[in-house]
Design a protein around this motif. Structure first.
Motif, PDB file in Angstrom:
ATOM      1  N   UNK A 115      35.976 -13.030 -13.875  1.00  0.00           N
ATOM      2  CA  UNK A 115      35.696 -12.669 -15.348  1.00  0.00           C
ATOM      3  C   UNK A 115      34.330 -12.691 -15.694  1.00  0.00           C
ATOM      4  N   UNK A 116      33.727 -11.673 -16.341  1.00  0.00           N
ATOM      5  CA  UNK A 116      32.189 -12.012 -16.788  1.00  0.00           C
ATOM      6  C   UNK A 116      32.596 -13.197 -17.864  1.00  0.00           C
ATOM      7  N   UNK A 117      31.633 -14.248 -18.234  1.00  0.00           N
ATOM      8  CA  UNK A 117      31.721 -15.232 -18.816  1.00  0.00           C
ATOM      9  C   UNK A 117      31.936 -14.931 -20.297  1.00  0.00           C
ATOM     10  N   UNK A 118      31.576 -14.047 -20.874  1.00  0.00           N
ATOM     11  CA  UNK A 118      31.766 -13.434 -22.093  1.00  0.00           C
ATOM     12  C   UNK A 118      33.349 -12.916 -22.510  1.00  0.00           C
ATOM     13  N   UNK A 119      33.868 -12.127 -21.457  1.00  0.00           N
ATOM     14  CA  UNK A 119      34.855 -11.782 -21.809  1.00  0.00           C
ATOM     15  C   UNK A 119      36.131 -12.792 -21.406  1.00  0.00           C
ATOM     16  N   UNK A 120      35.713 -13.789 -20.633  1.00  0.00           N
ATOM     17  CA  UNK A 120      36.689 -14.805 -20.395  1.00  0.00           C
ATOM     18  C   UNK A 120      36.747 -15.823 -21.735  1.00  0.00           C
ATOM     19  N   UNK A 121      35.575 -16.085 -22.247  1.00  0.00           N
ATOM     20  CA  UNK A 121      35.629 -16.792 -23.486  1.00  0.00           C
ATOM     21  C   UNK A 121      36.222 -16.115 -24.716  1.00  0.00           C
ATOM     22  N   UNK A 122      36.085 -14.655 -24.773  1.00  0.00           N
ATOM     23  CA  UNK A 122      36.612 -14.042 -25.832  1.00  0.00           C
ATOM     24  C   UNK A 122      38.305 -14.027 -25.686  1.00  0.00           C
ATOM     25  N   UNK A 123      38.817 -13.572 -24.414  1.00  0.00           N
ATOM     26  CA  UNK A 123      40.098 -13.407 -24.165  1.00  0.00           C
ATOM     27  C   UNK A 123      41.083 -14.880 -24.572  1.00  0.00           C
ATOM     28  N   UNK A 124      40.055 -16.045 -24.420  1.00  0.00           N
ATOM     29  CA  UNK A 124      40.855 -17.201 -24.475  1.00  0.00           C
ATOM     30  C   UNK A 124      40.721 -17.631 -25.974  1.00  0.00           C
ATOM     31  N   UNK A 125      39.664 -17.343 -26.626  1.00  0.00           N
ATOM     32  CA  UNK A 125      39.432 -17.352 -28.091  1.00  0.00           C
ATOM     33  C   UNK A 125      40.675 -16.509 -28.827  1.00  0.00           C
ATOM     34  N   UNK A 126      40.824 -15.456 -28.303  1.00  0.00           N
ATOM     35  CA  UNK A 126      41.996 -14.617 -28.913  1.00  0.00           C
ATOM     36  C   UNK A 126      43.430 -15.261 -28.589  1.00  0.00           C
ATOM     37  N   UNK A 127      43.571 -15.597 -27.531  1.00  0.00           N
ATOM     38  CA  UNK A 127      44.884 -16.454 -27.200  1.00  0.00           C
ATOM     39  C   UNK A 127      45.182 -17.575 -28.087  1.00  0.00           C
ATOM     40  N   UNK A 128      44.152 -18.516 -28.209  1.00  0.00           N
ATOM     41  CA  UNK A 128      43.873 -19.749 -28.905  1.00  0.00           C
ATOM     42  C   UNK A 128      44.233 -19.366 -30.416  1.00  0.00           C
ATOM     43  N   UNK A 129      43.428 -18.606 -31.110  1.00  0.00           N
ATOM     44  CA  UNK A 129      43.876 -18.213 -32.552  1.00  0.00           C
ATOM     45  C   UNK A 129      45.446 -17.385 -32.750  1.00  0.00           C
ATOM     46  N   UNK A 130      45.855 -16.659 -31.705  1.00  0.00           N
ATOM     47  CA  UNK A 130      47.034 -16.147 -31.961  1.00  0.00           C
ATOM     48  C   UNK A 130      48.158 -17.082 -31.767  1.00  0.00           C
TER      49      UNK A 130
END
Length: 287
Positions: A115-130
């Motif tokens: 993963x690009x770092x930004x994509x990884x952080x964003x995907x985990x952020x989405x998963x965490x919030x949802x």
């Protein structure tokens, strides 16, 4: 160019010259809007070697992001990345370069995916919030009352919703997070229209915002459903110069329900920013 000079000055201040001279490739990671090609052109003109480790790491990182952007994925597989890297740098050690990128957290490996770092952080952020969504909830509504209002709406508009469409409308009131999907002509627009109308009737003291990723889509949403619609960027109070959003976790949206149209055009970064600002949102519909 003047715009890039201003970007560099905003990030590095008076240290810009020294920092960039020391490592021009740092701009790829630290300065929004400057990519590998721009940094590489400058670096090579400064006399850096073609096989400089800093160049190889920056190129590897850029390759991952480029492949993600082309495919629409948030990660790449190592095998495909190695082929692309060796095509560009046949004499260089791919495994060593990749390992350095992982150690320096320019890239992230997860279950064999890169993963690009930004994509990884964003995907985990989405998963965490949802996973935790919603943080607040609306008062429950009697299903019979919803049915009654829907019947009246059908009569008034001379519309008849089929079983699947009716199920979608009722699900909107039952669920806190809903995805409505279907090809052209399947009635998504009229279903969303009923959801908006019924919500206004049943929850008159609550706020509903309709948003879309582009101005054209927002305008269409507004005209069809007779509601105020916004682009996602305008709702989040995006600042063009700094590429930052005014609405964040610290200053969330004062909205109870979000309806997001044309969602296939929304990328991971934008969705993550929207969710971070949605702590006070009780219901989200994705179309």
């Amino acid at each position: 160019g003047i715009r890039n000079v201003m970007r560099l000055e905003r990030v590095y201040g008076k240290k810009a010259y020294e920092l960039i001279k020391e490592n021009p490739y740092r701009m790829c990671d630290e300065v929004d809007g400057i990519g590998f090609k721009t940094a590489d052109k400058l670096a090579l003109s400064m006399g850096l070697e073609m096989d400089d480790p800093r160049r190889l790491k920056a190129a590897c990182t850029a390759l991952v992001m480029d492949q993600c952007m082309r495919s629409g994925d948030s990660y790449v597989d190592i095998e495909g990345l190695e082929i692309a890297f060796k095509k560009q740098f046949p004499e260089s050690d791919f495994e060593y370069t990749l390992q350095q990128c992982l150690v320096e957290r320019k890239l992230v490996e997860d279950e064999g995916h890169i993963f690009p770092l930004s994509q990884y952080i964003e995907e985990r952020t989405i998963a965490r919030i949802l996973t935790q969504f919603p943080y607040v909830s609306l008062e429950s509504m009697d299903p019979l009352k919803i049915h009654d209002h829907l019947n009246r709406f059908e009569l008034a508009m001379n519309i008849h919703y089929d079983t699947k469409q009716t199920e979608a409308i009722l699900s909107f009131f039952e669920k806190s997070f809903l995805i409505l999907t279907g090809g052209p002509g399947t009635g998504k627009t009229t279903v969303v229209g009923a959801m908006i109308h019924l919500f206004k009737d049943l929850y008159p003291s609550y706020t509903l915002a309709c948003i879309a990723p582009t101005g054209r889509a927002a305008k269409r949403l507004s005209e069809i459903n007779d509601v105020q619609a916004y682009t996602i960027h305008s709702l989040l109070k995006w600042d063009l110069e700094s590429n930052t959003f005014g609405k964040t976790e610290q200053d969330p949206l004062e909205v109870d329900v979000l309806i997001i149209d044309e969602f296939s055009m929304v990328d991971t970064y934008l969705f993550a920013q929207l969710l971070k600002a949605s702590q006070k949102v009780a219901k989200i519909l994705i179309v």
